[in-house]
Design an enzyme around this catalytic site. Structure first.
Site, mmCIF file in Angstrom:
data_model
loop_
_atom_site.group_PDB
_atom_site.id
_atom_site.type_symbol
_atom_site.label_atom_id
_atom_site.label_comp_id
_atom_site.label_asym_id
_atom_site.label_seq_id
_atom_site.Cartn_x
_atom_site.Cartn_y
_atom_site.Cartn_z
ATOM 1 N N LYS A 186 0.955 -1.288 0.050
ATOM 2 C CA LYS A 186 0.154 0.026 0.108
ATOM 3 C C LYS A 186 0.881 1.304 -0.041
ATOM 4 O O LYS A 186 0.577 2.299 -0.449
ATOM 5 C CB LYS A 186 -0.764 -0.055 1.290
ATOM 6 C CG LYS A 186 -1.840 -0.917 1.202
ATOM 7 C CD LYS A 186 -3.266 -0.735 1.971
ATOM 8 C CE LYS A 186 -4.331 -1.643 1.701
ATOM 9 N NZ LYS A 186 -5.523 -1.746 2.482
ATOM 10 N N LYS A 208 -5.021 -9.590 -7.276
ATOM 11 C CA LYS A 208 -6.097 -9.696 -6.367
ATOM 12 C C LYS A 208 -7.314 -8.647 -6.953
ATOM 13 O O LYS A 208 -6.988 -7.547 -7.294
ATOM 14 C CB LYS A 208 -6.036 -9.571 -4.944
ATOM 15 C CG LYS A 208 -7.143 -9.624 -3.984
ATOM 16 C CD LYS A 208 -6.390 -9.348 -2.486
ATOM 17 C CE LYS A 208 -6.621 -7.692 -2.473
ATOM 18 N NZ LYS A 208 -6.518 -7.270 -1.051
ATOM 19 N N LYS A 260 -11.058 -3.230 -4.301
ATOM 20 C CA LYS A 260 -11.977 -2.053 -4.887
ATOM 21 C C LYS A 260 -11.098 -0.777 -5.202
ATOM 22 O O LYS A 260 -11.584 0.203 -5.917
ATOM 23 C CB LYS A 260 -12.868 -1.570 -3.466
ATOM 24 C CG LYS A 260 -12.004 -1.569 -2.059
ATOM 25 C CD LYS A 260 -12.983 -1.635 -0.928
ATOM 26 C CE LYS A 260 -12.601 -2.234 0.453
ATOM 27 N NZ LYS A 260 -13.496 -2.548 1.270
#
Ligand code: TYM
Length: 345
Positions: A118, A202, A205
């Site tokens: 991230k 993966k 969202k």
């Protein structure tokens, strides 16, 4: 060990940050519903404190929080069986999270792969909260002494960290069995739902292309279109699941079919052995619509009445607080904090 010493209790949570995907539904929500329908107590959280580790517009956060409650309820979670609440309303999460910041070691946190992914090259500019996030997640789980945590594969490392924090706390303060050593429950065909355009990444969202994911609020037409355009390969479906080994896109679509229909991948392959994509993809799209459309219709209906949703959260938060607060009080005593008076809660 967890089973024998501690009452079995399930805890899990989802971040209200943007829309919900088929990955959230199959990897988490559907399994929350399965666990609710056992004898074990189930607690499901909307983790709003986690959401703000990256910037959230306040009104969008409120919307996403309510939408997640709507998704929980529309998917089959029942407030008479499960506790549904939002994290910020139970102060024990943040308070225990601080204590765990003092238990977890920098070396452990530095190994968290999700933070690295991230933060990327931007590690100097991300929030301190994003770095500390896994220790707050440990507090979420352990404030309820939860023994089982259903999650997707991507959360496994965080649950392992939770186990390390519990073990170190129990050891350092000489309270050997105080916190359970929580088991992650990562089961079924959809522990890692992959993208529709790239079967090696993966479904998420925050991924760049909306065509890569199915959102729980997508219309039937859009769901059909996305499966039609989903990446596949040149081969028909194989005769056995072993034949899916080096075919990430094909494997993903078969796994999605299996989870949506409550079957195993083996039984799906048995039915579709040798089928061309022209047959399998429309069948998958129909199945997805038949599962998701009633849920999204019910979500929109529930979203018409935000006061009712807020009431669910308020009642759930009171129940959650009644469990977590005494655990926190014990922790304060164990750590050596003087509690001169009953806290006004
Ligand atoms: P979050 O909000 O990113 O995801 C919520 C749940 O959905 C699962 N999931 C998937 N499963 C399969 N395939 C996918 N493509 C996919 N995408 C998401 C996740 O594994 C997760 O189970 N840190 C957590 C939230 C959290 C939590 C907790 C979970 C906070 N505290 C305590 C359990 C217990 C998170 O960010 O999940």
């Amino acid at each position: 060990m967890a089973e024998t010493l501690h009452t079995q209790r399930v805890f899990s949570g989802i971040k209200p940050s943007g829309g919900l995907t088929l990955g959230n539904y199959l990897g988490a929500i559907q399994r929350f519903v399965d666990m609710q329908n056992t004898d074990i107590e189930t607690i499901y959280c909307v983790v709003d404190l986690h959401a703000i580790t990256v910037w959230q517009d306040p009104s969008e956060l409120r919307h996403a929080t309510r939408e997640l409650v709507a998704a929980y309820v529309a998917s089959g979670l029942d407030t008479s069986k499960s506790i549904i609440f939002n994290q910020s309303q139970v102060p024990a999460h943040a308070e225990l999270g601080w204590i765990f910041n003092c238990v977890a070691r920098m070396g452990w946190m530095n190994r968290m792969t999700q933070f690295k992914e991230k933060a990327g090259k931007n590690a100097e500019a991300v929030s301190l909260g994003l770095y500390a996030y896994p220790s707050l997640m440990a507090a979420d789980i352990l404030a309820y002494k939860a023994t089982h945590v259903p999650v997707g594969e991507d959360q496994k490392q965080h649950v392992e960290l939770t186990r390390d924090i519990a073990a170190k706390f129990n050891h350092d303060f000489k309270v050997p069995d105080f916190f359970p050593i929580t088991e992650p429950i990562i089961e079924g065909a959809s522990t890692r739902v992959m993208g529709l355009r790239d079967g090696t990444k993966k479904m998420s969202k925050s991924g760049a292309s909306d065509m890569d994911r199915i959102n729980m609020t997508d219309s039937a037409e859009l769901i059909v279109k996305k499966f039609k355009k989903a990446k596949s390969d040149a081969e028909p479906l194989p005769e056995s699941v072993e034949g899916l080994k080096d075919r990430p896109e094909a494997r993903n679509l078969v796994n999605i079919y299996a989870s949506l229909s409550g079957r195993t991948s083996e039984s799906v392959i048995e039915e579709y052995a040798g089928a061309q994509w022209g047959r399998f993809k429309p069948a998958l799209a129909d199945l997805a619509v038949s599962v998701l459309e009633p849920i999204s219709t019910e979500m929109s209906r529930l979203m018409q009445d935000p006061a009712e949703i807020d009431k669910i959260l308020a009642e759930g938060s009171a129940k959650a607080n009644a469990i977590a607060q005494p655990v926190l009080e014990d922790v304060y005593d164990i750590v050596g904090f003087i509690r001169g008076q009953q806290w006004p809660r």
